[in-house]
Design an enzyme around this catalytic site. Structure first.
Site, PDB file in Angstrom:
ATOM      1  CE1 TYR A 143      -5.183  -1.715   4.315  1.00  0.00           C
ATOM      2  CE2 TYR A 143      -3.913   0.297   4.029  1.00  0.00           C
ATOM      3  CZ  TYR A 143      -4.547  -0.809   3.494  1.00  0.00           C
ATOM      4  OH  TYR A 143      -4.529  -1.012   2.125  1.00  0.00           O
ATOM      5  CB  SER A 176      -0.864  -0.005   1.271  1.00  0.00           C
ATOM      6  OG  SER A 176      -1.487   1.245   1.471  1.00  0.00           O
TER       7      SER A 176
HETATM    8  P1  NDP Z   1     -11.768  -5.119  -1.321  1.00  0.00           P
HETATM    9  O1  NDP Z   1     -12.333  -4.846   0.031  1.00  0.00           O
HETATM   10  O2  NDP Z   1     -12.606  -4.916  -2.524  1.00  0.00           O
HETATM   11  O3  NDP Z   1     -11.125  -6.587  -1.376  1.00  0.00           O
HETATM   12  C1  NDP Z   1     -10.463  -7.173  -0.286  1.00  0.00           C
HETATM   13  C2  NDP Z   1     -10.431  -8.669  -0.500  1.00  0.00           C
HETATM   14  O4  NDP Z   1      -9.852  -9.312   0.646  1.00  0.00           O
HETATM   15  C3  NDP Z   1     -11.849  -9.233  -0.639  1.00  0.00           C
HETATM   16  O5  NDP Z   1     -11.837 -10.314  -1.526  1.00  0.00           O
HETATM   17  C4  NDP Z   1     -12.125  -9.701   0.774  1.00  0.00           C
HETATM   18  O6  NDP Z   1     -13.143 -10.646   0.869  1.00  0.00           O
HETATM   19  C5  NDP Z   1     -10.764 -10.287   1.078  1.00  0.00           C
HETATM   20  N1  NDP Z   1     -10.665 -10.587   2.496  1.00  0.00           N
HETATM   21  C6  NDP Z   1     -10.801  -9.736   3.533  1.00  0.00           C
HETATM   22  N2  NDP Z   1     -10.720 -10.415   4.685  1.00  0.00           N
HETATM   23  C7  NDP Z   1     -10.525 -11.720   4.369  1.00  0.00           C
HETATM   24  C8  NDP Z   1     -10.371 -12.902   5.107  1.00  0.00           C
HETATM   25  N3  NDP Z   1     -10.423 -12.907   6.461  1.00  0.00           N
HETATM   26  N4  NDP Z   1     -10.191 -14.075   4.457  1.00  0.00           N
HETATM   27  C9  NDP Z   1     -10.155 -14.089   3.118  1.00  0.00           C
HETATM   28  N5  NDP Z   1     -10.308 -13.009   2.344  1.00  0.00           N
HETATM   29  C10 NDP Z   1     -10.489 -11.832   2.979  1.00  0.00           C
HETATM   30  O7  NDP Z   1     -10.509  -4.182  -1.402  1.00  0.00           O
HETATM   31  P2  NDP Z   1      -9.360  -4.012  -2.492  1.00  0.00           P
HETATM   32  O8  NDP Z   1      -9.595  -4.839  -3.705  1.00  0.00           O
HETATM   33  O9  NDP Z   1      -9.142  -2.587  -2.634  1.00  0.00           O
HETATM   34  O10 NDP Z   1      -8.122  -4.594  -1.659  1.00  0.00           O
HETATM   35  C11 NDP Z   1      -7.269  -5.626  -2.102  1.00  0.00           C
HETATM   36  C12 NDP Z   1      -5.897  -5.417  -1.495  1.00  0.00           C
HETATM   37  O11 NDP Z   1      -5.344  -4.195  -2.010  1.00  0.00           O
HETATM   38  C13 NDP Z   1      -5.880  -5.271   0.017  1.00  0.00           C
HETATM   39  O12 NDP Z   1      -4.749  -5.936   0.542  1.00  0.00           O
HETATM   40  C14 NDP Z   1      -5.774  -3.784   0.222  1.00  0.00           C
HETATM   41  O13 NDP Z   1      -5.186  -3.448   1.454  1.00  0.00           O
HETATM   42  C15 NDP Z   1      -4.886  -3.412  -0.941  1.00  0.00           C
HETATM   43  N6  NDP Z   1      -4.895  -1.999  -1.314  1.00  0.00           N
HETATM   44  C16 NDP Z   1      -6.017  -1.386  -1.832  1.00  0.00           C
HETATM   45  C17 NDP Z   1      -5.975  -0.058  -2.210  1.00  0.00           C
HETATM   46  C18 NDP Z   1      -7.142   0.642  -2.816  1.00  0.00           C
HETATM   47  O14 NDP Z   1      -7.027   1.848  -3.084  1.00  0.00           O
HETATM   48  N7  NDP Z   1      -8.250  -0.004  -3.083  1.00  0.00           N
HETATM   49  C19 NDP Z   1      -4.770   0.735  -2.026  1.00  0.00           C
HETATM   50  C20 NDP Z   1      -3.656  -0.001  -1.484  1.00  0.00           C
HETATM   51  C21 NDP Z   1      -3.744  -1.303  -1.136  1.00  0.00           C
HETATM   52  P3  NDP Z   1     -14.671 -10.126   1.082  1.00  0.00           P
HETATM   53  O15 NDP Z   1     -15.141  -9.593  -0.233  1.00  0.00           O
HETATM   54  O16 NDP Z   1     -15.373 -11.357   1.519  1.00  0.00           O
HETATM   55  O17 NDP Z   1     -14.637  -9.066   2.154  1.00  0.00           O
END
Ligand code: NDP
Length: 246
Positions: free
Chosen positions: A151, A138
């Site tokens: 975070y 991130s």
């Molecule tokens: P989303 O919330 O859309 O996706 C997060 C994903 O992680 C979902 O599939 C979610 O599942 C899954 N997840 C969360 N908790 C668990 C768990 N306990 N077990 C299994 N899966 C889990 O967010 P993003 O697509 O934005 O995030 C993806 C990654 O990118 C993350 O690591 C985030 O920190 C990182 N990121 C995102 C940024 C952004 O601007 N969007 C910027 C920088 C980093 P579910 O749908 O069931 O909740």
């Protein structure tokens, strides 16, 4: 051989049901990989999108990191060449009020699960002498942020662990790298985009003049999974429209 092709490779993407993880699964699939789309919920939508860009069917897998050790047995039974650790959560509260529950949940999902999933992957991949790990970091692997203490701690940890694992495993043929996405249009940023002041302030600082799209991260993940990046080890690659350059 096309150094950007993933033909013949098996990839596992965590959190692949939505957002960045979904886009990564689709991009890896388009580049020729057999993709296992892992999620705590059904990844049917992702499999359908993969089916539009690849003849390979792909596979869904239930994987819930409420147990951070949930992936530990995944890699012993079948060959998986590429691991993308994307699953992650965020919790917002002032640092003076931040709860232990919000600390533990974020650290367990974003950092502990990521490390032990990498460890299990490496135990299986090191004897084969090759493998690719792509961790999703991130901007808060570099910056402090506000109201997101667990975070920020977890994502600084992801950057550090990426370098540590690269140091230990590069000689064994494993590439361990991370992508630091900027502000990407996903569920994770819905609250930010809904706040007109925050949204405008963010956009004003992005030289590219737009929010990132999940596909921007997907294509970078293809590069870090492909032979083209074989000499990249321990990098944390910013994909942020220039945010950190400002
Ligand atoms: P989303 O919330 O859309 O996706 C997060 C994903 O992680 C979902 O599939 C979610 O599942 C899954 N997840 C969360 N908790 C668990 C768990 N306990 N077990 C299994 N899966 C889990 O967010 P993003 O697509 O934005 O995030 C993806 C990654 O990118 C993350 O690591 C985030 O920190 C990182 N990121 C995102 C940024 C952004 O601007 N969007 C910027 C920088 C980093 P579910 O749908 O069931 O909740």
């Amino acid at each position: 051989m096309n150094p950007f092709s993933l033909g013949g490779q098996v990839a596992l993407v965590t959190g692949a049901n939505t957002g960045i993880g979904q886009a990564i699964a689709v991009a890896l699939s388009q580049a020729g990989a057999d993709v296992i789309a892992a999620g705590r919920r059904d990844c049917g939508e992702t499999l359908a999108l993969m089916g539009q860009v690849s003849e390979k069917a792909g596979r869904g897998l239930r994987l819930d990191f409420s147990d951070p050790m949930a992936a530990c047995d995944l890699f012993a039974s079948e060959r998986i060449d590429i691991l993308v650790n994307n699953a992650g959560i965020i919790r917002r509260a002032d640092a003076v009020d931040f709860s232990e529950a919000d600390w533990d949940e974020v650290m367990d999902t974003n950092l502990k699960a990521l490390f032990f999933t990498c460890q299990a992957f490496a135990r299986a991949a090191l004897p084969r002498g090759r493998g690719k790990i792509v961790n999703i970091a991130s901007l808060l692997s570099f910056q402090g942020g506000i109201r997101v203490p667990s975070y920020t701690a977890s994502k600084h940890g992801v950057a550090g662990l990426t370098k540590l694992m690269a140091n230990e495993w590069a000689a064994g043929g494993l590439n361990v790298n991370a992508i630091a996405p900027g502000y990407i249009e996903t569920n994770n940023t819905t609250a930010l985009r809904a706040d007109p002041d925050r949204s405008r302030a963010i956009l004003d600082r992005i030289p590219a003049g737009r929010w990132g799209r999940p596909e921007d991260i997907g294509q970078t993940a293809v590069f870090l999974s492909a032979p083209a990046s074989d000499y990249i080890n321990g990098a944390v690659l910013n994909v942020d429209g220039g945010w950190l350059a400002r």
